[in-house]
Scaffold this motif. Structure first.
Motif, PDB file in Angstrom:
ATOM      1  N   VAL A 152       0.748  -1.340  -0.126  1.00 53.07           N
ATOM      2  CA  VAL A 152       0.154  -0.188  -0.121  1.00 53.07           C
ATOM      3  C   VAL A 152       0.696   1.119  -0.045  1.00 53.07           C
ATOM      4  O   VAL A 152       0.248   2.429  -0.216  1.00 53.07           O
ATOM      5  CB  VAL A 152      -0.950   0.082   1.071  1.00 53.07           C
ATOM      6  CG1 VAL A 152      -2.312  -0.958   1.176  1.00 53.07           C
ATOM      7  CG2 VAL A 152      -0.330  -0.250   2.732  1.00 53.07           C
ATOM      8  N   ALA A 153       2.150   1.297   0.334  1.00 48.42           N
ATOM      9  CA  ALA A 153       2.888   2.319   0.028  1.00 48.42           C
ATOM     10  C   ALA A 153       4.497   2.019   0.014  1.00 48.42           C
ATOM     11  O   ALA A 153       4.837   0.850   0.137  1.00 48.42           O
ATOM     12  CB  ALA A 153       2.931   3.088   1.513  1.00 48.42           C
ATOM     13  N   LEU A 154       4.957   2.920  -0.695  1.00 44.86           N
ATOM     14  CA  LEU A 154       6.626   2.934  -1.101  1.00 44.86           C
ATOM     15  C   LEU A 154       7.306   3.983  -0.381  1.00 44.86           C
ATOM     16  O   LEU A 154       6.959   5.179  -0.741  1.00 44.86           O
ATOM     17  CB  LEU A 154       6.643   2.759  -2.551  1.00 44.86           C
ATOM     18  CG  LEU A 154       8.063   2.782  -3.315  1.00 44.86           C
ATOM     19  CD1 LEU A 154       8.813   1.258  -2.750  1.00 44.86           C
ATOM     20  CD2 LEU A 154       8.049   2.700  -4.710  1.00 44.86           C
ATOM     21  N   ASN A 155       7.933   3.690   0.543  1.00 43.99           N
ATOM     22  CA  ASN A 155       8.621   4.754   1.374  1.00 43.99           C
ATOM     23  C   ASN A 155       9.939   5.358   0.768  1.00 43.99           C
ATOM     24  O   ASN A 155      10.208   6.320   0.749  1.00 43.99           O
ATOM     25  CB  ASN A 155       9.015   4.300   2.656  1.00 43.99           C
ATOM     26  CG  ASN A 155       7.857   3.899   3.534  1.00 43.99           C
ATOM     27  OD1 ASN A 155       6.934   4.832   3.856  1.00 43.99           O
ATOM     28  ND2 ASN A 155       7.880   2.674   4.013  1.00 43.99           N
ATOM     29  N   GLY A 156      10.803   4.530   0.130  1.00 43.98           N
ATOM     30  CA  GLY A 156      11.845   4.661  -0.514  1.00 43.98           C
ATOM     31  C   GLY A 156      12.509   3.387  -1.477  1.00 43.98           C
ATOM     32  O   GLY A 156      12.094   2.339  -1.174  1.00 43.98           O
ATOM     33  N   GLY A 157      13.380   3.692  -2.111  1.00 47.34           N
ATOM     34  CA  GLY A 157      13.887   2.605  -3.036  1.00 47.34           C
ATOM     35  C   GLY A 157      15.091   3.196  -3.639  1.00 47.34           C
ATOM     36  O   GLY A 157      15.250   4.181  -3.927  1.00 47.34           O
ATOM     37  N   ALA A 158      16.369   2.088  -3.792  1.00 53.66           N
ATOM     38  CA  ALA A 158      17.429   2.378  -4.426  1.00 53.66           C
ATOM     39  C   ALA A 158      17.712   1.231  -5.233  1.00 53.66           C
ATOM     40  O   ALA A 158      17.692   0.169  -4.551  1.00 53.66           O
ATOM     41  CB  ALA A 158      18.505   2.805  -3.384  1.00 53.66           C
ATOM     42  N   HIS A 159      17.982   1.326  -6.565  1.00 52.90           N
ATOM     43  CA  HIS A 159      18.855   0.469  -7.363  1.00 52.90           C
ATOM     44  C   HIS A 159      20.290   0.369  -7.181  1.00 52.90           C
ATOM     45  O   HIS A 159      20.918   1.368  -7.945  1.00 52.90           O
ATOM     46  CB  HIS A 159      18.332   0.606  -8.672  1.00 52.90           C
ATOM     47  CG  HIS A 159      17.070   0.306  -9.036  1.00 52.90           C
ATOM     48  ND1 HIS A 159      16.259  -0.784  -8.953  1.00 52.90           N
ATOM     49  CD2 HIS A 159      15.823   1.242  -9.307  1.00 52.90           C
ATOM     50  CE1 HIS A 159      15.031  -0.402  -8.964  1.00 52.90           C
ATOM     51  NE2 HIS A 159      14.885   0.514  -9.408  1.00 52.90           N
ATOM     52  N   ALA A 160      20.838  -0.269  -6.062  1.00 53.85           N
ATOM     53  CA  ALA A 160      22.192  -0.087  -5.586  1.00 53.85           C
ATOM     54  C   ALA A 160      23.114  -0.245  -6.501  1.00 53.85           C
ATOM     55  O   ALA A 160      24.310   0.302  -6.576  1.00 53.85           O
ATOM     56  CB  ALA A 160      22.217  -0.720  -4.230  1.00 53.85           C
ATOM     57  N   ASN A 161      22.956  -1.287  -7.376  1.00 53.83           N
ATOM     58  CA  ASN A 161      24.047  -1.658  -8.347  1.00 53.83           C
ATOM     59  C   ASN A 161      23.364  -2.492  -9.565  1.00 53.83           C
ATOM     60  O   ASN A 161      22.172  -2.618  -9.372  1.00 53.83           O
ATOM     61  CB  ASN A 161      24.864  -2.847  -7.634  1.00 53.83           C
ATOM     62  CG  ASN A 161      25.881  -2.171  -6.652  1.00 53.83           C
ATOM     63  OD1 ASN A 161      26.979  -1.433  -7.063  1.00 53.83           O
ATOM     64  ND2 ASN A 161      25.903  -2.473  -5.420  1.00 53.83           N
ATOM     65  N   PRO A 162      24.038  -2.168 -10.427  1.00 53.66           N
ATOM     66  CA  PRO A 162      23.232  -2.659 -11.858  1.00 53.66           C
ATOM     67  C   PRO A 162      23.066  -4.389 -11.887  1.00 53.66           C
ATOM     68  O   PRO A 162      23.941  -4.881 -11.152  1.00 53.66           O
ATOM     69  CB  PRO A 162      24.066  -2.378 -13.094  1.00 53.66           C
ATOM     70  CG  PRO A 162      25.495  -2.154 -12.449  1.00 53.66           C
ATOM     71  CD  PRO A 162      25.185  -1.732 -11.221  1.00 53.66           C
ATOM     72  N   CYS A 163      21.995  -4.916 -12.381  1.00 58.54           N
ATOM     73  CA  CYS A 163      21.878  -6.221 -12.622  1.00 58.54           C
ATOM     74  C   CYS A 163      21.904  -6.447 -14.135  1.00 58.54           C
ATOM     75  O   CYS A 163      21.378  -5.896 -14.874  1.00 58.54           O
ATOM     76  CB  CYS A 163      20.417  -6.604 -12.069  1.00 58.54           C
ATOM     77  SG  CYS A 163      20.133  -8.430 -12.098  1.00 58.54           S
TER      78      CYS A 163
END
Length: 343
Positions: A267-278
């Motif tokens: 129900v919620a997205l507080n934060g996110g980081a794509h830390a390194n490439p995949c």
């Protein structure tokens, strides 16, 4: 010139709202493909009967599938010429999306900041996904590093929006009618309730999936994401196609079923980081940490704030950052979200 090269950093204006093409009517086909691409098994999204037993009219489209559709619409206007998608904040799912709904997207530029190298800048947008009735089904903020086309274009006044570090329980929108008092734990797959999770607890989800180029390409096309780094092997100097970050998010969320089978609705997205490439060939595993718990006004429904971390092969258990405060090289994703779970 009739073709569209996409927007570059100097093409954005603070406060402008961009209406994205093309509206899309979703159906059971999206669900079937989603379940084919990811080991998605949450019962609320797999069974109309189970969803109806929880007070909903039918099984909704997965929260992240709806997110991918809304996100994909924005790519030609926001991130076609992106260097990287940097982060998310203040994301909320406001209404369930059902087969037959038509989704469209619009984004408002809320921040701009040119990088010190003068070759790129960060664009902050607040995106809204709307249905055929113009109801907002979700909104979120993301920021993207975008290339400049004209290096001598003047830098805009730097504006970085003030964003909440996390949404509180009072910000969560519970779907109308949701009721977990008659929840069937046997059919859901695990017995663990809201009260069984403690703040600070970490869960190793055990399972892993090796990412394939073919599956990633199908997924990215499914969501109509046209970012060049995902398709064109000549776009990067190393000749590799970057795996769409949303593909990693959905894979990790699906893998988290083992230990969080009852964390049904995001129900919620507080934060996110794509830390390194995949990249294709990486094997993705994940773990979660319980960050917070909250009551909700819905009968039998509690909320868990969870950190979902996706890593690739060779990662140390529950390791996230080094002594320098930077993400370890085998960390792919660090996602902070709220999910609804039976009490």
């Amino acid at each position: 010139m009739k073709t569209n090269p996409g927007r570059f950093f100097e093409d954005y204006r603070l406060g402008e709202t961009i209406r994205h093409a093309v509206p899309r009517t979703v159906s059971g086909g999206e669900r079937a493909l989603y379940h084919a691409l990811y080991p998605a098994r949450h019962a609320l999204y797999s069974s109309d009967a189970f969803a109806q037993g929880c007070g909903l009219p039918a099984s909704p489209l997965e929260d992240l599938a709806a997110f991918h559709v809304v996100f994909g619409k924005t790519v030609p206007d926001i991130s076609l010429n992106a260097v990287a998608n940097l982060g998310y904040a203040e994301g909320r799912w406001l209404l369930p999306v059902y087969p037959g709904d038509t989704l469209r997207s619009e984004s408002t530029v809320i921040g701009l900041k040119e990088n010190s190298n003068g070759k790129s800048g960060v664009v902050y947008v607040r995106t809204r996904g709307l249905n055929q009735r113009d109801d907002v089904v979700m909104d979120y903020v993301r920021w993207v590093m975008v290339r400049k086309n004209k290096l001598d274009a003047p830098a805009p006044e730097a504006v970085v929006p003030a964003l909440k570090p996390a949404l509180g329980a009072e910000d969560l929108v519970i779907p109308a009618g949701l009721d977990f008092t008659g929840y069937d734990f046997a059919l859901a797959g695990e017995p663990h309730r809201w009260a069984d999770y403690a703040v600070g607890e970490k869960i190793d989800h055990v399972d892993g999936v090796t990412i394939e180029d073919a599956e990633h390409m199908i997924a990215t096309r499914l969501w109509q994401n046209t970012a060049k780094v995902h398709f064109d092997a000549t776009f990067r100097e190393d000749g590799k196609r970057l795996i769409y970050g949303g593909h990693v998010i959905s894979m990790a969320r699906a893998l988290s079923f083992n230990g969080l089978a009852n964390a049904q609705m995001i129900v919620a997205l507080n934060g996110g980081a794509h830390a390194n490439p995949c990249f294709a060939g990486d094997t993705v595993k994940c773990w979660s940490e319980v960050l917070d718990r909250a009551e909700t006004p819905a009968p039998g429904v509690g909320a868990l704030r969870l950190r979902l971390v996706a890593v690739k092969q060779g990662a140390k258990p529950f390791a996230l950052k080094g002594e320098d405060g930077k993400y370890l090289p085998d960390v792919l994703l660090d996602l902070d979200y709220w999910a609804l779970i039976p009490k």
